[in-house]
Structure formats: structure tokens, C-alpha cells
Design a protein around this motif. Structure first.
Motif, short mmCIF file in Angstrom:
data_model
loop_
_atom_site.label_atom_id
_atom_site.label_comp_id
_atom_site.label_asym_id
_atom_site.label_seq_id
_atom_site.Cartn_x
_atom_site.Cartn_y
_atom_site.Cartn_z
N LYS A 252 0.82 -1.21 0.00
CA LYS A 252 0.00 0.00 0.00
C LYS A 252 0.86 1.26 0.00
CE LYS A 252 -4.26 -1.84 2.01
NZ LYS A 252 -5.22 -1.76 3.14
N HIS A 253 1.99 1.19 0.68
CA HIS A 253 2.90 2.34 0.68
C HIS A 253 3.39 2.61 -0.74
CE1 HIS A 253 6.84 4.37 2.14
NE2 HIS A 253 5.92 5.25 1.86
N PHE A 254 3.76 1.55 -1.45
CA PHE A 254 4.18 1.71 -2.85
C PHE A 254 3.03 2.28 -3.68
CE2 PHE A 254 4.56 0.15 -7.20
CZ PHE A 254 5.84 0.58 -7.52
N ARG A 255 1.81 1.77 -3.45
CA ARG A 255 0.64 2.29 -4.17
C ARG A 255 0.46 3.78 -3.90
NH1 ARG A 255 -4.86 1.39 -1.30
NH2 ARG A 255 -3.77 3.00 -0.08
N ASN A 256 0.58 4.19 -2.64
CA ASN A 256 0.38 5.59 -2.27
C ASN A 256 1.37 6.50 -2.98
OD1 ASN A 256 -1.58 4.56 -0.60
ND2 ASN A 256 -0.38 4.77 1.27
N ILE A 257 2.64 6.07 -3.00
CA ILE A 257 3.66 6.86 -3.70
C ILE A 257 3.36 6.91 -5.18
CG2 ILE A 257 6.11 6.89 -4.35
CD1 ILE A 257 6.77 5.86 -1.56
N PHE A 258 2.97 5.77 -5.75
CA PHE A 258 2.64 5.70 -7.18
C PHE A 258 1.51 6.67 -7.52
CE2 PHE A 258 0.02 4.00 -10.61
CZ PHE A 258 0.95 3.75 -11.61
N VAL A 259 0.43 6.65 -6.73
CA VAL A 259 -0.73 7.51 -6.98
C VAL A 259 -0.35 8.98 -6.88
CG1 VAL A 259 -2.99 8.22 -6.11
CG2 VAL A 259 -2.44 5.79 -6.29
N VAL A 260 0.39 9.34 -5.83
CA VAL A 260 0.76 10.74 -5.61
C VAL A 260 1.63 11.26 -6.75
CG1 VAL A 260 2.14 12.28 -4.15
CG2 VAL A 260 0.50 10.72 -3.12
N TRP A 261 2.60 10.47 -7.17
CA TRP A 261 3.52 10.96 -8.19
C TRP A 261 2.91 10.92 -9.58
CZ3 TRP A 261 7.44 13.98 -7.43
CH2 TRP A 261 7.96 14.05 -6.13
N MET A 262 1.99 9.98 -9.82
CA MET A 262 1.27 10.02 -11.09
C MET A 262 0.40 11.28 -11.15
SD MET A 262 -1.08 7.10 -12.86
CE MET A 262 -1.71 7.31 -14.53
N ALA A 263 -0.25 11.61 -10.02
CA ALA A 263 -1.06 12.83 -9.94
C ALA A 263 -0.19 14.07 -10.10
CB ALA A 263 -1.80 12.87 -8.60
N THR A 264 1.01 14.03 -9.52
CA THR A 264 1.93 15.17 -9.67
C THR A 264 2.29 15.39 -11.13
OG1 THR A 264 2.88 14.73 -7.47
CG2 THR A 264 4.17 16.09 -8.97
N GLY A 265 2.58 14.29 -11.84
CA GLY A 265 2.89 14.41 -13.25
C GLY A 265 1.71 14.94 -14.06
N LEU A 266 0.53 14.36 -13.83
CA LEU A 266 -0.66 14.80 -14.56
C LEU A 266 -1.04 16.24 -14.25
CD1 LEU A 266 -3.02 11.69 -14.48
CD2 LEU A 266 -2.18 12.87 -16.52
N TRP A 267 -0.79 16.67 -13.01
CA TRP A 267 -1.10 18.05 -12.63
C TRP A 267 -0.37 19.03 -13.53
CZ3 TRP A 267 1.71 22.26 -10.99
CH2 TRP A 267 0.99 23.34 -10.48
N HIS A 268 0.83 18.67 -13.95
CA HIS A 268 1.62 19.59 -14.76
C HIS A 268 1.14 19.66 -16.20
CE1 HIS A 268 4.45 19.45 -11.35
NE2 HIS A 268 4.90 20.58 -11.83
N GLY A 269 0.37 18.71 -16.65
CA GLY A 269 -0.13 18.81 -18.01
C GLY A 269 -0.67 17.50 -18.55
N ALA A 270 -1.46 17.61 -19.60
CA ALA A 270 -2.11 16.45 -20.22
C ALA A 270 -1.24 15.89 -21.32
CB ALA A 270 -3.49 16.85 -20.75
#
Length: 404
Positions: free
Chosen positions: A240-258
Motif C-alpha cells: 500500500k505504501h508503494f501504491r500511495n507513492i505511485f498515486v501521488v507521483w502520477m497525480a503530480t505528473g498529470l497536474w503539470h499537463g495532459a
């Protein structure tokens, strides 16, 4: 007890609905074309994409609204009953286009109890002028170097040219965004607000983890508070810790652009942060501090390649140029020209990305007393005058982060 639990469940339901509503608006305007494009690619259809203008600052004020909703629900803040104060929090003009992202719990008291004083106004002016100089005098000139390099046809270049180009962009994006942040924070001081720093010399970091504690601090804090911790943070199983990091950093990337390169960039840093926490952190800590610094500068610089270049083929081509494989050699006429014309601005930018200059300014103030303050004031006036003169004579060069 039952009524209290029922009210709590109702409040949670409304909170989720409001968050989904705000995220849906952001997703429609920012990711509509991206989703349709990928849907067409997967299905083989050819659905038409209608061009939609992106509302100014939508990423920033959406996150601020979500901060208000969650802070009120969690009890960190009291509901705002004055619509003008709420509108001021969401759309305060220095922050609306590129942050910093202030959380409502940090700003609620300042909406009512802020004072404009000569000291705050003067400090704000200094901060604003410093940010203006970063953008106009440094970032804009570095942008010319990077534009020349990435504009080379087919990205056919020498290793030296590739390194000069990406180093220029690495410095450009820092001075561009930290410059805007300084201007916004300075304007805030001038109007009686006190906002936390958004950058803390990230290029002196010794790991990816430290880099993201120093780069775009307000965005990192937002994702940590409203996404990482609610998912469970690191107080959960390894998976779950790996999942949490994955979700946060994927969101960080998407936040910057599509674009997929932003997703890859986000996951790249997420993997580095995870590895540092779980695998290589203890090894890094044993290394010489200079080696740690070089490690961090290398991984960050490599990351900026995938951040700015579009298309996997272009990214891989540029990497091959940097490490000589497939490049036109180690040195060429372009790299010779860039060294002759750009070494001064690159040197100024490298020094300016460290605490050295701020240390010099502070020493002038403390050791020379009144004369030091006068000298520093003249320095800021010169930066302002030169910046304004430069703006009059140059072509339009918007802030990079306006498009995010």
C-alpha cells in the motif's frame, strides 16, 4: 451519538461530492483533449476534439477550493461565512495564475487580521524585484539557449551541445518559477499577507527526496496533506505504501499537463523517492556530500529532459546525444558558439541558484549598517530599472508555469 454519526456521514458525503465536482471541472478543461486523443488511439475511432480555452489558474484555484472543503470538514478551519473573504482566498491575484498554493487553514486568519506596514511593504518590494530579475534577466536569457538547442533539426547535435541545452533549461525553469513565486510572495507582503516560501534552493539538494522538499514546496505539501496522508502515507503495508507513492507521483505528473511525458516524469521521480526511502537511502547517506550533490543534479537534469521534450523518440534521442551514443560527437560548431555566447549567463545562473548571493546581501545589511542598507537598496533599484528596460525591448516570454 447516532445523530452525530449520521451528521458526520452526511458531511463526508457532501465533502466527497464537492471534491468530485471540482475535480471534474478541472479534468474537463485540462484533460478533455488528452482523453479523447487516447480514446481515439485505442479504439481506432476519429472523434473530433473541440478546442477549449483553459481558464486562467484553474489548477491552482481548484486545489485551493479543495483545501477549503477538506479543512472545514476535518475541523482544521471554521466555515467562511463572508463570500468576499472566500473569493479573496480563492482568487487573490498574485497567486491565481501560478501559485504558491496556500492551504485554507494557513490563510483563514490573515483574511481578517492582516496589516499593511512600511516594513512589510518594503520587504515585499525587495522580494518582488528579486523575482522580476530572476525571470526577466536570467530565465528569459536561458530560454534562448534552450530554444536554440531543442530547435536543432532532428535533434542531431553533439554531447556538449545537448548538455549545455539541458543545463540551461534546468536553470531556466528554476528561475522562471521561483521568480514568479517571489513576485507573488512579495506582492502578498505589500498587501499584508505572509505566504511561505515556495522554493528553498533545490539545486543544493543531495537526494530526490530532499529536492522535492525544496522544489515547489506548496504543491508538495498539498499532495502530502490531501492525497498521500488520506491514502495512508507510510503507515501501512509495503504494498500500500508503494501504491500511495505511485498515486501521488502520477497525480503530480498529470497536474503539470495532459501529456504522457509528464506522467512518465512524475513516475520517474516517484520511483526514485521510493528507492531512496526503501533501498538506496542508507547507501547515499554514506557517500561524500559532493557525490550526493552530483547524484541529485544528474537525476534532476535527466528528469527535465522528459519534462520538456514531447515524444518518447525525442526524449531517447536527446539522452543518446547526452551520452554520446548516436550524437554527432563530443563537440561541434554549435557547442563552440554556445560556450562563447552563453557562459556568462550560465555562470550567473549557477551562482544565483545557491544561497551565495542572499548571503552577500544579508552580510551587507548586518555588517555595514546604514551604508549596507543603502547599497542593497541601490542594488534592487538597478535590478528593477534594468528589468523594466529589458521588458520594453524584448519579445513576449510568458512564465513557463502559466500553462500548468
Amino acid at each position: 451519538m447516532y445523530d452525530r454519526r449520521k451528521r458526520r456521514e452526511e458531511a463526508k458525503f457532501y465533502m466527497v461530492c464537492l471534491i468530485v465536482f471540482n475535480i471534474s471541472i478541472l479534468a474537463f478543461f485540462k484533460y478533455y483533449g488528452f482523453l479523447i486523443d487516447n480514446f481515439n488511439m485505442i479504439t481506432g475511432l476519429n472523434l473530433r476534439i473541440i478546442e477549449i480555452a483553459l481558464p486562467i489558474g484553474i489548477s491552482f484555484y481548484t486545489f485551493k477550493v479543495i483545501s477549503y472543503i477538506v479543512d472545514v470538514y476535518s475541523g482544521k478551519a471554521v466555515p467562511q461565512k463572508n463570500i468576499s473573504d472566500f473569493a479573496l482566498y480563492v482568487s487573490v491575484f498574485p497567486q491565481v495564475t501560478a501559485g504558491p498554493i496556500t492551504q485554507y487553514s494557513e490563510m483563514q486568519a490573515q483574511l481578517k487580521n492582516r496589516k499593511v506596514t512600511p516594513e512589510k511593504f518594503g520587504k515585499g518590494m525587495e522580494k518582488f524585484i528579486l523575482g522580476l530579475g530572476k525571470k526577466v534577466l536570467i530565465a528569459n536569457n536561458l530560454a534562448i539557449i534552450w530554444a536554440q538547442v531543442k530547435g536543432i533539426e532532428g535533434l542531431e547535435m553533439s554531447a556538449t551541445t545537448a548538455w549545455i541545452g539541458i543545463i540551461a533549461f534546468t536553470l531556466q525553469i528554476y528561475f522562471d518559477f521561483s521568480g514568479y513565486s517571489d513576485m507573488a510572495i512579495g506582492l502578498g507582503y505589500m498587501f499584508g499577507f505572509k505566504w511561505a516560501e515556495n522554493f528553498n534552493y533545490p539545486y543544493i539538494s543531495k537526494s530526490a527526496t530532499e529536492f522535492w522538499r525544496r522544489w515547489h514546496i506548496s504543491l508538495g505539501n498539498w499532495f502530502k496533506t490531501y492525497l498521500y496522508f488520506p491514502l495512508g502515507g507510510n503507515r501501512c503495508s509495503e504494498a500500500k505504501h508503494f501504491r500511495n507513492i505511485f498515486v501521488v507521483w502520477m497525480a503530480t505528473g498529470l497536474w503539470h499537463g495532459a501529456r504522457w511525458n509528464f506522467v512518465i516524469w512524475g513516475l520517474y521521480f516517484g520511483m526514485l523517492v521510493y528507492l531512496e526511502k526503501k533501498k538506496i537511502g542508507s547507501i547515499l547517506n554514506k557517500l561524500n556530500s559532493k557525490i550526493q550533490l552530483l547524484y541529485c543534479l544528474l537525476i534532476v537534469t535527466l528528469g527535465w529532459v522528459m519534462f520538456d521534450l514531447e515524444g518518447i523518440s525525442n526524449i531517447l534521442k536527446f539522452y543518446s546525444n547526452m551520452f554520446i551514443v548516436g550524437s554527432t560527437g563530443v563537440f561541434d560548431a554549435t557547442s563552440s558558439y554556445l560556450i562563447k555566447t552563453s557562459w556568462k549567463i550560465l555562470l550567473v545562473a549557477i551562482i544565483g541558484s545557491t544561497p551565495f548571493m542572499l548571503g552577500v546581501i544579508n552580510r551587507f545589511k548586518t555588517r555595514l549598517g546604514k551604508a549596507g542598507y543603502i547599497s542593497v537598496s541601490i542594488f534592487y533599484i538597478l535590478i528593477f530599472v534594468i528589468s523594466m528596460s529589458s521588458l520594453v525591448g524584448e519579445s513576449y516570454s510568458p512564465f513557463l508555469y502559466f500553462k500548468f
